[in-house]
Design a protein around this motif. Structure first.
Motif, short mmCIF file in Angstrom:
data_model
loop_
_atom_site.label_atom_id
_atom_site.label_comp_id
_atom_site.label_asym_id
_atom_site.label_seq_id
_atom_site.Cartn_x
_atom_site.Cartn_y
_atom_site.Cartn_z
N GLY A 166 0.80 -1.21 0.00
CA GLY A 166 0.00 0.00 0.00
C GLY A 166 0.84 1.26 0.00
O GLY A 166 0.45 2.27 0.58
N GLY A 167 2.01 1.20 -0.62
CA GLY A 167 2.88 2.35 -0.67
C GLY A 167 3.81 2.49 0.52
O GLY A 167 4.62 3.43 0.55
N HIS A 168 3.76 1.59 1.50
CA HIS A 168 4.63 1.64 2.68
C HIS A 168 5.74 0.62 2.52
O HIS A 168 5.50 -0.57 2.42
N LYS A 169 6.97 1.12 2.48
CA LYS A 169 8.12 0.27 2.20
C LYS A 169 8.42 -0.60 3.41
O LYS A 169 8.41 -0.14 4.55
N GLU B 293 7.81 5.61 8.90
CA GLU B 293 6.73 5.31 9.84
C GLU B 293 7.10 5.93 11.19
O GLU B 293 8.24 6.30 11.44
N GLY B 294 6.11 6.03 12.06
CA GLY B 294 6.38 6.57 13.39
C GLY B 294 7.30 5.67 14.19
O GLY B 294 7.38 4.46 13.96
N ALA B 295 8.01 6.28 15.15
CA ALA B 295 8.96 5.51 15.96
C ALA B 295 8.27 4.42 16.75
O ALA B 295 8.79 3.31 16.90
N ALA B 296 7.07 4.70 17.26
CA ALA B 296 6.36 3.69 18.05
C ALA B 296 5.99 2.49 17.18
O ALA B 296 6.16 1.34 17.60
N PHE B 297 5.49 2.75 15.95
CA PHE B 297 5.10 1.65 15.07
C PHE B 297 6.32 0.82 14.68
O PHE B 297 6.27 -0.41 14.68
N ARG B 298 7.42 1.49 14.34
CA ARG B 298 8.63 0.74 13.97
C ARG B 298 9.13 -0.09 15.14
O ARG B 298 9.55 -1.24 14.97
N SER B 299 9.08 0.48 16.36
CA SER B 299 9.55 -0.26 17.53
C SER B 299 8.68 -1.47 17.80
O SER B 299 9.17 -2.56 18.14
N LEU B 300 7.36 -1.30 17.63
CA LEU B 300 6.47 -2.44 17.83
C LEU B 300 6.76 -3.55 16.83
O LEU B 300 6.78 -4.75 17.17
N MET B 301 6.99 -3.18 15.56
CA MET B 301 7.29 -4.20 14.55
C MET B 301 8.62 -4.89 14.85
O MET B 301 8.74 -6.11 14.69
N ASN B 302 9.62 -4.13 15.30
CA ASN B 302 10.92 -4.74 15.63
C ASN B 302 10.77 -5.74 16.77
O ASN B 302 11.30 -6.85 16.73
#
Length: 922
Positions: free
Chosen positions: A717-720, A743-752
């Motif tokens: 959806g356009g998000h790398k 992406e936001g820092a919180a979202f990236r941290s959650l995915m990590n």
């Protein structure tokens, strides 16, 4: 040394009373206001000192008088006293403090065994040796107890048998004896032991081992405060030992460790509440009694260390309205202990003037004098009325120590002793132990009734509180009359007569709970069985609850108990002001941080460290114990000991029932040759057999340090999003990394962190297909078309895309691949069946497209290629009839299309032909 006693030399008013001892009932002269338990504690102390003499004409059996006389005579012979008159004055003053309940000798504790520092390599083998011996002793004690019980059952089986004596002693004829003998043999008894048990049937048995054989001995080791506070590896191991044994003391300085490991000291304790009169503290009288007992300990100790402690510090603070949780309370307690050090050290210096200084003081003279000077400075800075007097007492002690030396360099310690506390009227020993607002008094007929403690009564009076309201809240009305839940009328409706109600009301005067007042022994088993219909087996249960059987709910019983017996606390009494309730709350349930802060404040003045006991629940883990240990180190305590609570009575693990073993199929034997053949109609029974596959237990399967894998870049959806994988040597995935951009820092941290959780699951044996099934088709933004991936063209979420990719790449789940953006788009609906795209000709690809040259370090030749039959959806076998169709199973050029399937004419392998001519465009 001339003794000028400020304490009355005459004994208090005593009266005779009968005390039940283990072997007889004796008549003892004792103070009238003392309870029987307090008198018994003094008699027990005299018996522990191997003093077998009992003088009915002397107070407390003569034990205190004999102790005071022995100390005075020893002091006179050693030259501590100038003449017999001084010795007699000393004896009379010492005896008066005991008979008035101001002071008491304390039993000597066992010395701890010294271990190396926990960070040294010698610590682990040393403590493991102690731990192994303790475990062996504990297991041996339990095994011996079981074996002893089994052998006792052997003797009981013989005793219960009626008939011929020889037949009763024969296991082949006495079936009960045979069962008992087999059980004893299973528990490890040999046949001779069983034969002896049969021969000794009816004779008294003795225990196989001492009941205390499994109790661990105290161990003391030094530890770094920084290491314990940071929970380093050594501190974690020490916490595990302390958690298991409750016997390891960690001293945070070598000096304290050496002192804790010395020989068992002689001790005495002084009740500080005896010197608080109205708003004033009798410092002069307190100093005189401390000096008196310090001198007594110096005379008595010989080569052993001596320690003097205080009792009732918490009550003393309560009388003044001070809380141990506040700075004012900690300063007051610290000033009191500083005053004690000054008075005790002065007495030690005066004793050294007569007997000479101890050699240990000569070796550490400068350090001891410097410590006294530093204590004087710290005492002067305290915010307490006793601060100036404490500083003055320390200054005097410093001057006398410089002049005469000291008999004991370390004399004051905040130790605890339950027996000494009982001899001092229930005043708890220690730094500033919490004071219970509810105490007990003994009536003339020997009945114990609850009352406010003297300290709580004084505190409530000084605060102008409503004593009657506080008493009703804490101790109840003493009756069920007008109870809001269970009163006399309700009891009569449930079948209780006036007689049973009166019995329960009488029992409420001394019962610990409402249920105890209605126990079968109080109400009467005959009434319960005949009127209430209680079965006989229920009455035999010691936990039988009469009120519950009568139909009263738990809430009703609790409300009635609170009305009759009170809450036994004042922290939630609405009749008291908020500050007063907070004061009692801090006494009744002190917070750990407040307790540790008080210990640290007091130990800046005491001479000896006393391990702070850190209580942990029985179901706590070693990690919890390590954190508690770290909190104590950070608070500033000088020594600590973990104490793990025992499990509650009747504790048992809830274990699954053993599964019944499936019946094995019985194979019919072939008929004998001479037997005629019998035709049997065969019946086929279908069984579903479930096989449980262990996937390596709970052990973590770590990845190799140099691992292979791949990196897939795509956009959803356009998000790398970048997906990194790590593989084991066998190619199984063992870890993933998820990186996202913009992406936001919180979202990236959650995915990590989500990727870390999945990786740990994979390494602990969770199958990848479980993750795939759990996360495909999850729907949340971002979602939509997928670019950059040759198998997946749309996804309903980032997680849907990631686990589709993992399923396709590692599980061969081609059903999760979608070739066009229309399939499995953001609405979760496919495009439908029967839609096909044009085919693209698959060409052989070089191996470098799939094998990392860096990972293989050049070991893979450059001329390797991958043939098309090994591919994925875009590399499916070409339609039947085309040249060069290779079977992926047998490698033969024999594939042909038959309807919707591709079939190998050589081996018969079938595969879904799939849509022809799918395009990579997307």
């Amino acid at each position: 040394m001339r003794i000028q006693s400020r304490h009355p030399a005459s004994a208090p008013c005593v009266a005779p009373r009968e005390i039940e001892r283990p072997n007889a009932v004796v008549e003892v002269l004792a103070p009238e206001d003392w309870t029987d338990a307090r008198v018994e504690a003094w008699l027990d102390w005299a018996a522990e000192r191997n003093d077998g003499i009992f003088d009915p004409e002397a107070p407390l059996g003569g034990g205190p008088a004999r102790y005071a006389d022995a100390v005075a005579k020893t002091g006179l012979s050693d030259g501590v006293f100038g003449d017999a008159a001084d010795a007699d004055a000393f004896r009379d003053a010492l005896l008066a403090t005991m008979l008035t309940g101001v002071a008491s000798p304390v039993g000597t504790p066992a010395a701890a065994q010294r271990l190396p520092d926990i960070a040294e390599i010698e610590f682990k083998p040393a403590v493991e040796g102690h731990l192994a011996r303790w475990r062996s002793a504990r297991l041996a004690a339990r095994a011996a107890a079981r074996l002893d019980g089994a052998l006792a059952q052997v003797g009981d089986a013989v005793q219960r048998c009626h008939g011929d004596a020889k037949a009763c002693a024969d296991p082949t004829k006495n079936s009960a004896l045979g069962r008992a003998a087999r059980r004893a043999r299973d528990l490890g008894a040999d046949d001779r032991m069983i034969l002896d048990a049969i021969a000794l049937a009816g004779a008294p048995r003795t225990g196989l081992i001492d009941a205390d054989a499994s109790a661990p001995s105290s161990l003391v080791a030094t530890a770094s405060r920084q290491g314990v506070a940071a929970v380093d590896e050594a501190a974690s191991f020490a916490a595990q030992i302390g958690w298991e044994t409750s016997a390891l003391i960690l001293a945070l300085s070598p000096e304290d460790a050496d002192a804790l490991a010395k020989d068992a000291p002689v001790r005495a304790a002084i009740d500080v509440t005896a010197f608080q009169h109205d708003d004033a503290f009798d410092s002069a009288g307190f100093n005189q009694v401390v000096g008196l007992w310090a001198t007594a300990l110096e005379i008595e100790r010989g080569d052993r260390p001596a320690e003097i402690g205080l009792a009732g510090v918490g009550d003393w603070l309560l009388v003044q309205g001070l809380s141990a949780a506040g700075d004012a309370g900690r300063d007051a307690a610290s000033a009191l202990w500083a005053l004690t050090v000054g008075a005790a050290m002065s007495a030690s210096a005066e004793t050294a003037a007569a007997l000479g200084a101890d050699p240990a003081f000569t070796q550490e003279r400068q350090g001891v004098l410097r410590g006294l000077a530093e204590r004087r400075v710290r005492a002067a800075a305290l915010r307490s009325p006793l601060a100036s007097e404490a500083a003055a007492a320390l200054a005097v002690a410093h001057g006398l120590a410089r002049k005469h030396g000291l008999r004991s360099s370390r004399l004051v310690a905040a130790f605890a002793d339950p027996e000494a506390a009982l001899r001092l009227g229930g005043k708890t020993l220690g730094h500033a132990a919490g004071a219970a607002p509810i105490s007990t008094a003994q009536t003339a007929d020997g009945l114990l009734v609850p009352i406010f403690s003297a300290a709580a009564h004084t505190c409530l009076n000084e605060a102008g509180a409503e004593l009657d309201a506080a008493r009703r809240h804490a101790m109840g009305y003493g009756s069920l009359a007008e109870s809001p839940a269970i009163d006399h009328m309700v009891l009569q409706v449930r079948g209780f007569t006036a007689h049973e109600i009166e019995q329960a009301e009488d029992a409420l005067r001394h019962a610990a709970s409402l249920r105890a007042a209605f126990a079968p022994s109080v109400i009467g088993a005959g009434f319960l069985s005949d009127v209430l219909g209680v079965p006989a087996e229920a009455l035999a249960d010691p936990e039988f609850d009469t009120l519950a059987f009568a139909g009263f709910s738990e809430a009703e019983i609790e409300a009635a108990e609170r009305h009759a017996l009170g809450a036994r606390r004042l922290s939630d009494c609405e009749a008291l002001e908020g500050e007063l309730r907070a004061l009692f709350a801090a006494l009744e349930t002190p917070a750990l941080a407040d307790r540790l802060a008080m210990i640290a404040a007091v130990e800046t003045f005491t001479c000896l460290a006393v391990p702070a006991v850190l209580d942990t629940p029985f179901d706590a883990r070693p990690a919890d114990a390590a954190r508690l240990q770290a909190a104590a180190a950070r608070a500033g305590v000088r020594a600590l000991r973990l104490n793990r609570a025992a499990p509650p009575p009747g504790f048992a693990l809830s274990l699954p029932e053993p599964e019944a073993e499936a019946p094995r199929p019985v194979r019919a034997e072939a008929p004998a040759a001479e037997a005629p053949p019998v035709q049997v109609k065969e019946r086929i029974v279908e069984r579903v057999v479930e096989r449980v596959v262990e996937r390596g237990g709970r052990a973590r399967r770590k990845l190799p340090d140099r691992r292979k894998g791949y990196i897939q870049k795509a956009a959803v959806g356009g998000h790398k999003v970048y997906l990194h994988t790590g593989e084991y040597e066998d190619g199984e995935v063992g870890e993933i990394f998820i990186d996202m951009h913009k992406e936001g820092a919180a979202f990236r941290s959650l995915m990590n962190n989500f990727a870390i959780a999945v990786s740990l699951g994979l390494q602990h044996g969770v199958p990848l297909d479980e993750f795939v099934d759990a996360y495909v088709f999850t729907k949340f933004e971002p979602a939509g078309p997928v670019t950059g991936n040759d198998s997946i063209k749309s996804a309903t979420s980032i997680l849907d895309y990631i686990f589709r990719e993992l399923g396709v790449s590692y599980l061969g789940r081609d059903d999760l691949a979608n070739a066009d953006p229309g399939e499995f788009n953001a609405d979760g609906l496919g495009r439908g069946e029967g839609v096909e795209d044009g085919a693209a000709e698959a060409e052989p690809l070089p191996a470098s497209k799939f094998i990392s040259r860096g990972f293989s370090r050049g070991a893979a030749p450059d001329n390797l290629v991958f043939l098309p039959f090994g591919g994925r959806r875009d590399e499916q076998p070409r339609p039947a009839g085309a040249s060069g169709d290779v079977c992926p199973a047998c490698g033969d050029l024999a594939l042909s299309r038959k309807g919707g399937l591709v079939v190998c004419d050589s081996c018969g392998t079938q595969a879904n032909g799939g849509p022809q001519g799918e395009s990579d465009a997307g």
